[in-house]
Design a protein around this motif. Structure first.
Motif, PDB file in Angstrom:
ATOM      1  N   VAL A   6       0.873  -1.173   0.000  1.00  0.00           N
ATOM      2  CA  VAL A   6       0.000   0.000   0.000  1.00  0.00           C
ATOM      3  C   VAL A   6       0.910   1.222   0.000  1.00  0.00           C
ATOM      4  CG1 VAL A   6      -1.776   1.263   1.290  1.00  0.00           C
ATOM      5  CG2 VAL A   6      -1.787  -1.252   1.278  1.00  0.00           C
ATOM      6  N   VAL A   9      -1.527   5.922   0.069  1.00  0.00           N
ATOM      7  CA  VAL A   9      -2.960   5.842  -0.224  1.00  0.00           C
ATOM      8  C   VAL A   9      -3.746   6.869   0.582  1.00  0.00           C
ATOM      9  CG1 VAL A   9      -5.018   4.418   0.150  1.00  0.00           C
ATOM     10  CG2 VAL A   9      -3.046   3.477  -1.049  1.00  0.00           C
ATOM     11  N   GLN A  10      -4.619   7.576  -0.123  1.00  0.00           N
ATOM     12  CA  GLN A  10      -5.571   8.491   0.495  1.00  0.00           C
ATOM     13  C   GLN A  10      -6.978   8.012   0.149  1.00  0.00           C
ATOM     14  OE1 GLN A  10      -4.925  12.556  -0.670  1.00  0.00           O
ATOM     15  NE2 GLN A  10      -2.727  12.491  -0.239  1.00  0.00           N
ATOM     16  N   LYS A  11      -7.903   8.162   1.110  1.00  0.00           N
ATOM     17  CA  LYS A  11      -9.284   7.790   0.845  1.00  0.00           C
ATOM     18  C   LYS A  11     -10.215   8.634   1.691  1.00  0.00           C
ATOM     19  CE  LYS A  11     -12.540   5.478  -1.117  1.00  0.00           C
ATOM     20  NZ  LYS A  11     -12.781   5.639  -2.554  1.00  0.00           N
ATOM     21  N   LEU A  45      -9.826  -0.310   4.785  1.00  0.00           N
ATOM     22  CA  LEU A  45      -8.487  -0.750   4.366  1.00  0.00           C
ATOM     23  C   LEU A  45      -8.561  -2.128   3.719  1.00  0.00           C
ATOM     24  CD1 LEU A  45      -5.413  -0.453   4.287  1.00  0.00           C
ATOM     25  CD2 LEU A  45      -5.346  -1.383   6.612  1.00  0.00           C
ATOM     26  N   LEU A  48     -10.016  -1.843   0.283  1.00  0.00           N
ATOM     27  CA  LEU A  48      -9.027  -1.287  -0.638  1.00  0.00           C
ATOM     28  C   LEU A  48      -8.062  -2.370  -1.108  1.00  0.00           C
ATOM     29  CD1 LEU A  48      -8.261   2.043   1.251  1.00  0.00           C
ATOM     30  CD2 LEU A  48      -9.070   1.926  -1.115  1.00  0.00           C
ATOM     31  N   ARG A  54     -11.655   1.839  -4.550  1.00  0.00           N
ATOM     32  CA  ARG A  54     -10.413   2.362  -5.103  1.00  0.00           C
ATOM     33  C   ARG A  54      -9.909   3.532  -4.261  1.00  0.00           C
ATOM     34  NH1 ARG A  54      -8.530  -1.534  -8.315  1.00  0.00           N
ATOM     35  NH2 ARG A  54     -10.086  -2.222  -9.841  1.00  0.00           N
ATOM     36  N   PRO A  55      -8.595   3.665  -4.136  1.00  0.00           N
ATOM     37  CA  PRO A  55      -8.053   4.825  -3.421  1.00  0.00           C
ATOM     38  C   PRO A  55      -8.264   6.100  -4.223  1.00  0.00           C
ATOM     39  CG  PRO A  55      -6.266   3.527  -4.367  1.00  0.00           C
ATOM     40  CD  PRO A  55      -7.529   2.753  -4.599  1.00  0.00           C
ATOM     41  N   ASP A  56      -8.388   7.221  -3.526  1.00  0.00           N
ATOM     42  CA  ASP A  56      -8.465   8.510  -4.209  1.00  0.00           C
ATOM     43  C   ASP A  56      -7.097   8.916  -4.748  1.00  0.00           C
ATOM     44  OD1 ASP A  56     -11.129   8.635  -3.405  1.00  0.00           O
ATOM     45  OD2 ASP A  56     -10.621   9.653  -1.536  1.00  0.00           O
ATOM     46  N   HIS A  57      -6.073   8.463  -4.050  1.00  0.00           N
ATOM     47  CA  HIS A  57      -4.695   8.770  -4.439  1.00  0.00           C
ATOM     48  C   HIS A  57      -3.812   7.634  -3.956  1.00  0.00           C
ATOM     49  CE1 HIS A  57      -1.075  11.117  -5.250  1.00  0.00           C
ATOM     50  NE2 HIS A  57      -0.629  10.748  -4.060  1.00  0.00           N
TER      51      HIS A  57
END
Length: 211
Positions: A6, A9-11, A45, A48, A54-57
């Motif tokens: 990972v 990751v941003q969400k 998590l 994901l 899906r992660p935003d970033h």
């Protein structure tokens, strides 16, 4: 050997931040514990990692033997996230049989073996709608284990289990580790985490920190 990565990751959900630039490396053959208060993002998590959201970033990399360009859901993953939905008018065996027919990887004998392993009676005619919470939890465990998956993603696997069943499950998970399986789990019981996990991470203020 790195199995899952990972990276940054941003969400967020509906403006609510869940994760900010988290990193996590999962190695093959270990048990990982993810802890944190309710609502901190443990289930998110897991979703994901499994590709359900899906992660935003950032990005999540799954070992090539489990995921390739033609599939979005990693193979050989056994999963319990939230409470699985079952057909209430079918028996436990009937439900597992229906699930097993999706990939046709196992036969009835393997389903029966797994039900016995988690403490369910394969020949019982009781419908799942009449199951107790503990029996439903065992059924969820059976569906995660029955196809001999190499990676287990288990969100609160001990939920609603009695003392004897908890002891049995702990032993099962340690045996799975000896077989080389990789396990990522959560539990509100610190004793489960202490007894089972090689590495533990806490979700704290949108970050993931190793304990």
């Amino acid at each position: 050997m790195s199995l899952i990565e990972v990276r940054n990751v941003q969400k967020s959900y509906k403006g609510l931040t869940i994760f900010q630039d988290i990193d996590l490396t999962i190695e093959k053959g270990k048990i990982y514990g993810i802890v944190g208060p309710n609502g901190s993002g443990k289930s998110v998590l897991f979703k994901l990692i499994c590709g359900f959201v899906r992660p935003d970033h950032g990005e999540i990399l799954i070992g090539g033997e489990y995921l390739h360009k033609d599939i979005t859901f990693p193979k050989n993953f056994g999963i319990i996230i939230d409470r699985p939905g079952y057909l209430g008018n079918k028996t436990g065996f009937g439900n597992l049989k229906s699930l097993a027919m999706i990939q046709n990887k196992i036969d009835d004998e393997q389903i029966i073996k797994t039900m016995n392993l988690v403490g369910l009676q394969p020949t019982a005619e009781q419908k799942v709608r009449k199951y107790s919470l503990g029996m439903k939890q065992k059924l969820a465990l059976a569906q995660a284990f029955m196809e001999n998956q190499e990676v287990l993603i288990l969100d609160e696997p001990f939920n609603a289990l009695d003392f004897e069943s908890v002891e049995k499950l702990r032993s099962l998970l340690l045996n799975f580790k000896k077989e080389g399986k990789t396990i990522i789990m959560t539990s509100h019981n610190q004793e489960d985490i202490d007894l089972l996990c090689d590495e533990v991470y806490r979700i704290n203020k949108f970050k993931l920190e190793e304990l």
